[in-house]
Design an enzyme around this catalytic site. Structure first.
Site, PDB file in Angstrom:
ATOM      1  CG  ASP A  30      -2.023  -0.857   1.293  1.00 49.98           C
ATOM      2  OD1 ASP A  30      -2.262  -1.537   0.286  1.00 49.98           O
ATOM      3  OD2 ASP A  30      -2.727  -0.873   2.318  1.00 49.98           O
ATOM      4  CE  LYS A  87      -6.569  -0.752  -0.177  1.00 53.43           C
ATOM      5  NZ  LYS A  87      -6.677  -2.177  -0.426  1.00 53.43           N
ATOM      6  N   GLY A 159      -4.880  -2.526   9.122  1.00 48.23           N
ATOM      7  CA  GLY A 159      -4.600  -1.362   9.951  1.00 48.23           C
ATOM      8  C   GLY A 159      -4.425  -1.663  11.430  1.00 48.23           C
ATOM      9  CB  SER A 242      -0.760  -0.128   8.611  1.00 53.73           C
ATOM     10  OG  SER A 242      -1.996  -0.041   7.957  1.00 53.73           O
TER      11      SER A 242
END
Ligand SMILES: O=C(CO)[C@H](O)[C@H](O)COP(=O)(O)O
Length: 300
Positions: A30, A87, A159, A242
């Site tokens: 990410d 996304k 997360g 994350s």
């Protein structure tokens, strides 16, 4: 309409699923901007996933999480040579149209963003670009494949930095596949009913013993050992967000997670990769989350 074509024309099942095949064994990271994308590429990530905020920030800041700004996506595409995924919200077919117009390589219809439709997912057969979708169990994975998903990722709990839900979901999906393989042909009709999935897909999986698409794992992977564990459990690859960019040293940690994913069955390499990484993401135990904060419960 289901595309069972075996041709390799643009937008065919073979091309859509084939791109995910090329990512097998790798880490998809990410990223929210071009700088993070460069860190991911330099670390050896096989692809990056553009999103507005990493899941830990979405969780802590709250608010509606949406598709990234097109300028940021363009900046990420210009910064790296690896595939760029992005996304869209569950059910938000116009965000998906925009991402297709931006020419990204893959769309993630993701529970990490705020759903745009609590009933329908995107009809992914309408797009030439491939989609990846999350799943917590086999039935959910098959419903997404039936809608046209060309890659599945187990959801985990994004997360949190807590890998326990990722463990639960990859074990569940692979365990349910093993269970299907042991059924007699005349038991597959009830199995399909119980899985709430199309009989044809259920029968195919019972015969082949695997999903017809690549299966990555995601959500809560924060250390090299977490990533190696997902691979030993049978994932084809790992998504990390994350865990890298909320850690003390993203550059080192990103490279270490890639290394551990590649050499997942060599504890010596995983041990070396785990040294001197600085502070890991602090995170939150999944058991401390109240139900509304479980992103994995979005999607059905
Ligand atoms: O949704 C995703 C996969 O497309 C995220 O990349 C993934 O869940 C990230 O989770 P985390 O921030 O816990 O690594």
């Amino acid at each position: 309409m289901t595309d069972s074509s075996l041709t390799s024309s643009v937008g065919s099942n073979r091309v859509k699923r084939g791109l995910a095949e090329m990512l097998k064994g790798g880490v998809i990271m990410d990223v929210v901007n071009a700088d993070q994308a460069r860190i991911a590429e330099d670390a050896g990530a096989v692809a990056v996933m553009a999103l507005e905020r990493v899941p830990a920030d979405i969780r802590s800041q709250g608010g509606v999480a949406r598709m990234s700004d097109p300028d940021l996506i363009d900046g990420i595409r210009a910064a790296v040579s690896i595939p760029v995924m992005a996304k869209a919200r569950i059910g938000h077919f116009v965000e998906a149209q925009v991402l297709q117009a931006l020419d990204v390589d893959y769309i993630d219809e993701s529970e990490v963003l705020s759903p745009a439709d609590y009933v329908n997912h995107i009809d992914k057969w309408n797009f030439t670009i491939p989609f990846v979708c999350g799943a917590t169990n086999l039935g959910e994975a098959l419903r997404r494949i039936n809608e046209g998903a060309a890659m599945i990722r187990s959801k985990g709990e994004a997360g949190t930095g807590d890998v326990s839900e990722a463990t639960k979901h990859i074990r569940k999906i692979l365990g349910e596949i093993r269970a299907l393989s042991s059924l007699a042909p005349d038991e597959l009709y009830v199995a399909a009913k119980e899985l709430q999935a199309p009989y044809e897909l259920v029968a195919e999986i019972a015969e082949t013993g695997k999903l017809p698409v690549v299966l990555f794992t995601a959500g809560g992977v924060a250390t090299p050992a977490d990533a190696a564990m997902m691979m030993q459990l049978g994932a084809d690859g790992v998504f990390v967000g994350s865990g890298v960019f909320k850690s003390g040293d993203p550059v080192k940690r990103a490279a270490a997670i890639v290394k551990a994913t590649t050499f997942y069955d060599d504890p010596q390499v995983v041990a070396e990769a785990s040294r001197g990484l600085g502070e890991a993401m602090v995170g939150i135990n999944v058991s401390d989350l109240a139900a509304p904060h479980r992103l994995s419960e979005r999607g059905w």
